[in-house]
Motif scaffolding. Structure first.
Motif, PDB file in Angstrom:
ATOM      1  N   ILE A  94       0.846  -1.201   0.000  1.00  0.00           N
ATOM      2  CA  ILE A  94       0.000   0.000   0.000  1.00  0.00           C
ATOM      3  C   ILE A  94       0.880   1.250   0.000  1.00  0.00           C
ATOM      4  CG2 ILE A  94      -1.659   1.334   1.347  1.00  0.00           C
ATOM      5  CD1 ILE A  94      -2.849  -1.336   2.267  1.00  0.00           C
ATOM      6  N   ILE A  95       1.935   1.231   0.801  1.00  0.00           N
ATOM      7  CA  ILE A  95       2.849   2.379   0.843  1.00  0.00           C
ATOM      8  C   ILE A  95       3.469   2.609  -0.536  1.00  0.00           C
ATOM      9  CG2 ILE A  95       5.106   3.131   1.710  1.00  0.00           C
ATOM     10  CD1 ILE A  95       4.324   1.996   4.411  1.00  0.00           C
ATOM     11  N   ALA A  96       3.838   1.504  -1.193  1.00  0.00           N
ATOM     12  CA  ALA A  96       4.449   1.634  -2.523  1.00  0.00           C
ATOM     13  C   ALA A  96       3.437   2.187  -3.520  1.00  0.00           C
ATOM     14  CB  ALA A  96       4.974   0.278  -2.981  1.00  0.00           C
ATOM     15  N   LYS A  97       2.202   1.671  -3.448  1.00  0.00           N
ATOM     16  CA  LYS A  97       1.206   2.059  -4.435  1.00  0.00           C
ATOM     17  C   LYS A  97       0.820   3.532  -4.294  1.00  0.00           C
ATOM     18  CE  LYS A  97      -3.076   0.713  -6.532  1.00  0.00           C
ATOM     19  NZ  LYS A  97      -4.380   0.120  -6.292  1.00  0.00           N
ATOM     20  N   HIS A  98       0.677   3.994  -3.060  1.00  0.00           N
ATOM     21  CA  HIS A  98       0.242   5.378  -2.843  1.00  0.00           C
ATOM     22  C   HIS A  98       1.409   6.312  -2.570  1.00  0.00           C
ATOM     23  CE1 HIS A  98      -4.091   4.435  -2.705  1.00  0.00           C
ATOM     24  NE2 HIS A  98      -3.673   3.257  -2.264  1.00  0.00           N
ATOM     25  N   LYS A  99       2.645   5.766  -2.705  1.00  0.00           N
ATOM     26  CA  LYS A  99       3.869   6.566  -2.512  1.00  0.00           C
ATOM     27  C   LYS A  99       3.841   7.339  -1.196  1.00  0.00           C
ATOM     28  CE  LYS A  99       4.936   6.948  -7.384  1.00  0.00           C
ATOM     29  NZ  LYS A  99       3.742   6.183  -7.849  1.00  0.00           N
ATOM     30  N   LEU A 100       3.583   6.622  -0.103  1.00  0.00           N
ATOM     31  CA  LEU A 100       3.455   7.279   1.195  1.00  0.00           C
ATOM     32  C   LEU A 100       4.806   7.558   1.842  1.00  0.00           C
ATOM     33  CD1 LEU A 100       0.395   5.279   2.553  1.00  0.00           C
ATOM     34  CD2 LEU A 100       0.432   7.536   1.511  1.00  0.00           C
ATOM     35  N   ARG A 151       3.444   7.235  12.305  1.00  0.00           N
ATOM     36  CA  ARG A 151       2.053   7.141  12.728  1.00  0.00           C
ATOM     37  C   ARG A 151       1.141   7.703  11.627  1.00  0.00           C
ATOM     38  NH1 ARG A 151       1.215  10.454  17.911  1.00  0.00           N
ATOM     39  NH2 ARG A 151       2.352   8.749  18.882  1.00  0.00           N
ATOM     40  N   ASP A 152       1.561   8.849  11.063  1.00  0.00           N
ATOM     41  CA  ASP A 152       0.763   9.458   9.995  1.00  0.00           C
ATOM     42  C   ASP A 152       0.713   8.563   8.759  1.00  0.00           C
ATOM     43  OD1 ASP A 152       0.323  11.505  11.660  1.00  0.00           O
ATOM     44  OD2 ASP A 152       1.762  12.896  10.724  1.00  0.00           O
ATOM     45  N   VAL A 153       1.882   7.982   8.427  1.00  0.00           N
ATOM     46  CA  VAL A 153       1.914   7.087   7.262  1.00  0.00           C
ATOM     47  C   VAL A 153       0.953   5.919   7.471  1.00  0.00           C
ATOM     48  CG1 VAL A 153       3.334   5.407   6.029  1.00  0.00           C
ATOM     49  CG2 VAL A 153       4.250   7.682   6.533  1.00  0.00           C
ATOM     50  N   LEU A 154       1.036   5.293   8.659  1.00  0.00           N
ATOM     51  CA  LEU A 154       0.197   4.128   8.924  1.00  0.00           C
ATOM     52  C   LEU A 154      -1.280   4.509   8.970  1.00  0.00           C
ATOM     53  CD1 LEU A 154       2.466   2.376  11.554  1.00  0.00           C
ATOM     54  CD2 LEU A 154       2.017   1.618   9.223  1.00  0.00           C
ATOM     55  N   LYS A 155      -1.540   5.714   9.479  1.00  0.00           N
ATOM     56  CA  LYS A 155      -2.923   6.207   9.503  1.00  0.00           C
ATOM     57  C   LYS A 155      -3.466   6.280   8.071  1.00  0.00           C
ATOM     58  CE  LYS A 155      -6.517   8.379  11.298  1.00  0.00           C
ATOM     59  NZ  LYS A 155      -7.490   7.528  11.960  1.00  0.00           N
ATOM     60  N   LYS A 156      -2.607   6.825   7.174  1.00  0.00           N
ATOM     61  CA  LYS A 156      -3.029   6.923   5.768  1.00  0.00           C
ATOM     62  C   LYS A 156      -3.232   5.530   5.180  1.00  0.00           C
ATOM     63  CE  LYS A 156      -0.659  11.264   4.916  1.00  0.00           C
ATOM     64  NZ  LYS A 156       0.747  11.637   4.742  1.00  0.00           N
ATOM     65  N   VAL A 157      -2.335   4.614   5.540  1.00  0.00           N
ATOM     66  CA  VAL A 157      -2.466   3.230   5.048  1.00  0.00           C
ATOM     67  C   VAL A 157      -3.834   2.677   5.447  1.00  0.00           C
ATOM     68  CG1 VAL A 157      -1.659   0.861   5.396  1.00  0.00           C
ATOM     69  CG2 VAL A 157      -0.008   2.676   4.982  1.00  0.00           C
ATOM     70  N   VAL A 211      11.405   0.695   0.685  1.00  0.00           N
ATOM     71  CA  VAL A 211      11.096  -0.112   1.860  1.00  0.00           C
ATOM     72  C   VAL A 211      11.605  -1.532   1.626  1.00  0.00           C
ATOM     73  CG1 VAL A 211       9.244  -1.157   3.197  1.00  0.00           C
ATOM     74  CG2 VAL A 211       9.076   1.225   2.513  1.00  0.00           C
ATOM     75  N   VAL A 212      12.351  -2.060   2.578  1.00  0.00           N
ATOM     76  CA  VAL A 212      12.883  -3.416   2.484  1.00  0.00           C
ATOM     77  C   VAL A 212      12.271  -4.257   3.595  1.00  0.00           C
ATOM     78  CG1 VAL A 212      14.974  -4.798   2.482  1.00  0.00           C
ATOM     79  CG2 VAL A 212      15.056  -2.462   1.656  1.00  0.00           C
ATOM     80  N   VAL A 213      11.739  -5.434   3.250  1.00  0.00           N
ATOM     81  CA  VAL A 213      11.142  -6.299   4.268  1.00  0.00           C
ATOM     82  C   VAL A 213      12.102  -7.431   4.608  1.00  0.00           C
ATOM     83  CG1 VAL A 213       9.193  -7.783   4.831  1.00  0.00           C
ATOM     84  CG2 VAL A 213       8.860  -5.810   3.363  1.00  0.00           C
ATOM     85  N   THR A 214      12.381  -7.643   5.901  1.00  0.00           N
ATOM     86  CA  THR A 214      13.187  -8.800   6.293  1.00  0.00           C
ATOM     87  C   THR A 214      12.412  -9.636   7.297  1.00  0.00           C
ATOM     88  OG1 THR A 214      14.270  -7.396   7.928  1.00  0.00           O
ATOM     89  CG2 THR A 214      15.496  -7.850   5.923  1.00  0.00           C
ATOM     90  N   ASN A 215      12.468 -10.955   7.120  1.00  0.00           N
ATOM     91  CA  ASN A 215      11.776 -11.867   8.027  1.00  0.00           C
ATOM     92  C   ASN A 215      12.714 -12.292   9.142  1.00  0.00           C
ATOM     93  OD1 ASN A 215      10.312 -12.490   5.220  1.00  0.00           O
ATOM     94  ND2 ASN A 215       8.935 -12.841   6.942  1.00  0.00           N
TER      95      ASN A 215
END
Lengths: 507, 166, 326
Positions: free
Chosen positions: C48-54, C272-278, C59-63
């Protein structure tokens, strides 16, 4: 023949230029990911996942599954060329593949591996096509006691095969069990054998251990004879690929047996790693002339590769039909299915036959594409061995240490690789067998979990392992396999011919 | 044979050292499991039950190997490493350790470049600029594949920080 | 010296910082393996962040799912003050240190937000004779320890819930831990265990095929209306446990996001703002609906209060069962 009709529809969906293109890309990315030990199929697939959100589900799953096939092939390549298994399931391929490459027959070893892998995978898909409904129901009958029995069977068929000192085999195998137990214990939810070291909480990664024991250990051993590769004298001729193809029919029996083992281990689902070890163990045990095993026997390449790939393919069936991922990669793909709006589970076959049968059709084609691609590149890979050691050696070391770091972004793992490397070198020069360690590390904690779950179910009574025909049957087979060397020895004293006849009647 | 090649380490010594090493590991495993409970409760075996006996078996196996190499030694007089082989192995192993230490301090990219360059110059006898070019090429390829292609970061050190590469 | 010059250069090139703005890749640390619930959560947020360019930076995801997620929390705790490590988890962030000797404390991470609540249900085999939770509990009371509950992990949310059910009803169960909810789901479908407390997403496929069926859900109110899943019944038709006679009003698992301790306040505000938008995008609504979770955005005091209450309830169970780590 409803399935056959669906399958034809599936082929119609998949056989488009667009999808063939996706297959090629997927396979090539997969090979790259499989060759680099730190990346691995689950990593690669999860990386591509965001790309697939906007794709048609069928195109997306073709991309991801083809990447998976490619990664399996890539894993075998490094096993054979450098004794570094790119994937856990290709460890058994190193036992004979690497010696054969070292003897200057890298092209032959790679061709044998890829061909038998392709055959194994196709056999797995055929099984899925014909038996999908039945297998799903069969897999549901498996609970913890049955799982334990299957692991027991895998151990039983593999151990007892080494000629090394029994005390040394015992030590390496038990070390493998111990390494597997480090970290969080599923059953009690507490930490074990971490000795207060934060980096040990995540456990000891199997990949890190294998890269050290096999990769670094083997490099150190190689340098005893000077800083060069023995394979360097190998001449790489593309015609060798065709020559090797012609010798494939000779291993028909080994391929058939390995396919059956692979399918069985794939659907039960003990997985490809156990399947390849078991298949190797049985190939060796039932061979008339065992002397060449471990020194580059073609049967020692064909058997584990066939079983590995037929298990890897069959393991996708439980995922589709029951919604249980058989491997880490399958787990990521399942996550993908959900994001694309599909629910993995029994209804998928009924609600979305177009998707399921499109995927199955793509498994046929994807594996053919993969085999053709890798066969075409065999001479290329084999000629890597001709690059001077002073270049390739350090590059391999750099790849191993980068890979070790990437497994968990942890510098501690780099120390571990070094430690395992020294251990591997010591073990090899002092005739400690490493294979039992690896098998114990792969299956040890799963077997222990299954055992302790069974104990919870039965209130601590061991009779649960003989409580129904299925589990008793597998356990009995496991015991038989375990004591087989003794039987063979006893029978051998009375005459070899009668023993051979006896075992055929039993199997 | 042993007369022709100078002995660096005898096999007997190494057998004993390795057996002691594994026995030590066995002891550590026993101690670690004992701390998490080695009994058999109503829930079946406790967390340390299996690892404890695994540790015991390792100690037993190591002792057998140790006694065999002390008293019934078949490889009597065998050489584990000759001087010449030792030099060869250490010639590979020491740079490897140096590579690791440098990588821990300066990051894997710098470590890889220096290691490949050094190994090619001193072991392969290449001229410095060929070695440097090859090292840069390999490191660049690593960067492309890992950081950009697959977005799996490698360990980085202060130099990347100065260059503004994260 | 060189470092000082670089720092000076950086100070010139970056915008005078009133508010935090990431200038290098942000790492999403996922405290579960690939394919797990937390993994799907983090990757959905990433997409979602990538799609809406938030977020401007990549962003890199690590497990880091080792040790039931402890691996990831320990890793993030080690980056004190680092604004580029966003950690995704559940309530395991503050539960793990109580049950296992993990080398981090809940305070080593700063709470950013909770985005959703995942639900728990009691599921039984599709052929099971139990049609409602009352008869199920009665049967368990009649034969103590005969009913086998499967669940994901040990001393974790699933087992805590089973223990709470036992406490509230006075029945006794046997709990069998598996590696994950998926495994517990298949064991139930195969009839090897009697019940599990899986999240909706973990058992949906088997329910569609009628291999398992839900008895009740631990929500304060019923699920919202949705399409039927099996045999004309949908999520809305599942009674709440309280309404069906099992007095547990609510038991849910928050999907949480954390930063390392010691980060500046503006960093927390930024994420917090980014996640709120998400949480306000249609894609997020879609994810929540598909996985039958409840979207609930909580930050600041609200999140802290929720956390304190959750912790208190759970600690009671842990104390009663003697699971607290010594």
């Amino acid at each position: 023949m409803g399935n056959f009709g669906y399958l034809m529809d599936g082929f119609a969906t998949v056989l488009t230029a667009h999808h063939l293109m996706i297959m090629m890309i997927g396979v090539m990315l997969g090979i790259l990911v499989g060759v680099l030990p730190g990346l691995g199929a689950p990593n690669g697939v999860s990386l591509l996942l965001p790309l697939t959100f906007t794709m048609e589900p069928i195109s997306a799953i073709i991309l991801l599954s083809c990447m998976y096939w490619g990664a399996l092939f890539g894993g075998s390549t490094t096993s054979i060329l450098f004794n570094i298994p790119g994937e856990p399931s290709s460890v058994a391929t190193t036992f004979d593949g690497y010696p054969m490459a070292k003897n200057g027959q890298a092209t032959r070893a790679l061709t044998l591996a890829f061909m038998s892998a392709g055959i194994g995978a196709l056999a797995g898909v055929v099984m899925i096509t014909l038996l999908s409904g039945w297998v799903a129901r069969f897999a549901l009958q498996f609970s913890s006691p049955e799982f334990f029995a299957v692991y027991f069977l895998a151990f039983g068929s593999f151990i007892g095969m080494s000629d090394n000192a029994p005390a040394k085999t015992l030590v390496t195998m038990m070390l493998g069990f111990a390494f597997a137990t480090v970290g969080m214990d599923t059953i009690s939810g507490s930490l074990r054998l971490t000795f207060g070291i934060p980096d040990l909480i995540k456990g000891i990664s199997f990949l890190v251990a294998v890269m050290g024991l096999f990769g670094i250990g083997e490099l150190l051993l190689t340098t005893e004879e000077g800083l060069r590769f023995d394979g360097i004298k190998a001449r790489v001729r593309p015609i060798d690929v065709l020559k090797t193809l012609k010798e494939m029919p000779r291993y028909g029996w080994a391929i058939l047996r390995s396919t059956l083992i692979g399918i069985w281990m794939g659907i039960t689902p003990a997985g490809p790693t156990a399947a390849s070890f078991m298949s190797y163990g049985l190939a060796r045990r039932f061979a008339k002339d065992k002397s060449k095993f471990g020194k580059g026997d073609p049967r020692g390449i064909v058997s584990p590769e066939t079983a590995d790939h037929s298990a890897g393919t069959s393991a996708l069936l439980p995922m589709l039909a029951l919604g249980v991922p058989g491997s880490a990669t399958a787990a990521v793909m399942m996550g993908g299915l959900m994001i694309w709006g599909l629910t993995p589970g029994p209804m998928l076959f009924i609600d979305r036959p177009d998707f399921v049968w499109g995927l199955i059709a793509s498994m046929y084609l994807g594996n053919v594409v993969a085999v053709l691609l890798v066969l075409a590149t065999v001479p290329l890979y084999a000629s890597i061995l001709r690059v001077p050691f002073s270049i390739v050696g350090p590059v391999i070391v750099a790849i191993i240490f980068s890979g070790a770091y990437q497994v968990a972004n942890s510098t501690f793992d780099m120390w571990l690789v070094l430690g395992f490397g020294i251990l591997g070198y010591l073990f090899k020069t002092l005739d400690y067998p490493i294979a039992p360690l690896v098998l114990a590390m792969v299956l040890g904690d799963k077997a222990e979990d299954a055992f302790r779950q069974s104990m919870l179910m039965s209130n601590g009574s061991l009779t649960i392992f003989w409580s129904n025909p299925l589990v008793s049957g597998i356990m009995a087979l496991g015991v038989l396999m375990l004591i087989w060397p003794l039987i063979a020895k006893a029978a051998g004293l009375r005459g070899l011919r009668r023993h051979t006849a006896g075992h055929q009647a039993k199997v | 044979m042993a007369e022709l090649e100078k002995q660096f380490l005898s096999r007997k010594t190494m057998e004993m050292v390795t057996a002691l090493l594994t026995a030590g590991a066995g002891l550590a495993i026993c101690y670690g499991s004992w701390r998490s409970g080695i009994g058999w409760s109503e829930m079946g075996p406790e967390a340390g039950y299996f690892p404890f006996y695994v540790g015991v078996l390792i100690i037993l196996g190591s002792l057998v190997t140790l006694l065999r190499s002390l008293f019934f030694y078949r490889h009597e007089g065998e050489v584990f490493l000759t001087m010449e082989k030792a030099r060869s192995v250490l010639g590979f192993f020491l740079p490897l350790v140096a590579f690791m230490v440098i990588s821990l301090l300066l990051g894997l990219y710098v470590g890889t470049a220096l290691y490949i360059c050094g190994a090619m110059m001193w072991q392969g006898g290449y001229r410095w600029w060929i070695a440097a070019l090859a090292a840069l090429a390999v490191t660049g390829l690593f960067y492309l594949v890992f950081e950009i292609g697959f977005q799996v970061p490698l360990l980085k050190g202060p130099i990347e920080g100065w260059l503004g590469i994260y | 010296m060189l470092k000082q010059i670089t720092l000076a250069l950086l100070a010139i090139t970056t915008v005078p910082a009133f508010a935090f703005e990431p200038t290098r890749p942000v790492e999403f640390v996922v405290t579960s393996g690939p394919g797990g619930g937390t993994d799907n959560f983090a990757r959905t947020v990433q997409s979602i962040i990538a799609k809406h360019k938030l977020i401007d930076a990549p962003v890199v995801v690590t497990n880091k799912g080792g040790g039931s997620g402890a691996e990831g929390f320990v890793y993030a705790a080690g980056y004190k003050g680092d604004p580029y490590k966003l950690t995704f988890g559940t309530n395991n962030e503050y539960l793990l240190p109580s049950v296992a000797a993990v080398p981090y404390a809940p305070e080593d991470l700063t709470p950013v937000a909770t985005l959703a609540l995942d639900e728990f249900l009691i599921w039984v085999n599709g052929q099971s004779k139990f049609g409602d939770v009352k008869s199920f509990v009665e049967a368990a009371k009649a034969k103590p320890k005969a009913i086998q509950f499967g669940g994901s992990q040990s001393k974790d949310t699933d087992q805590i819930l089973v223990s709470t059910i036992a406490e509230v009803t006075g029945a006794e169960f046997r709990y069998i831990p598996f590696k994950g909810g998926g495994e517990a789901g298949v064991q139930l479908a195969g009839g090897h265990i009697d019940a599990n407390v899986n999240n909706p997403n973990e058992n949906r496929g088997q329910w569609q095929a009628g291999m398992v069926k839900p008895l009740c859900v631990f929500r304060p109110d019923r699920f919202p209306q949705s399409a039927p899943v099996h045999d004309g019944k949908g999520w809305h038709d599942i009674p709440t446990c309280a309404e069906a006679g099992l007095a547990i009003d609510s038991y849910r698992m928050p999907r949480t996001v954390w930063l390392p301790a010691g980060v500046e306040e503006d960093v927390v505000v930024f994420y917090r703002d980014v996640l709120k938008k998400v949480s306000e995008t249609p894609e997020w609504a879609d994810y929540v609906a598909k996985t039958s979770q409840t979207s609930q955005f909580m930050t600041g005091d609200e999140f802290t209060a929720y956390q304190a209450k959750d912790r208190e309830t759970v600690l009671k169970v842990l104390k009663r069962e003697g699971w607290l780590v010594k």
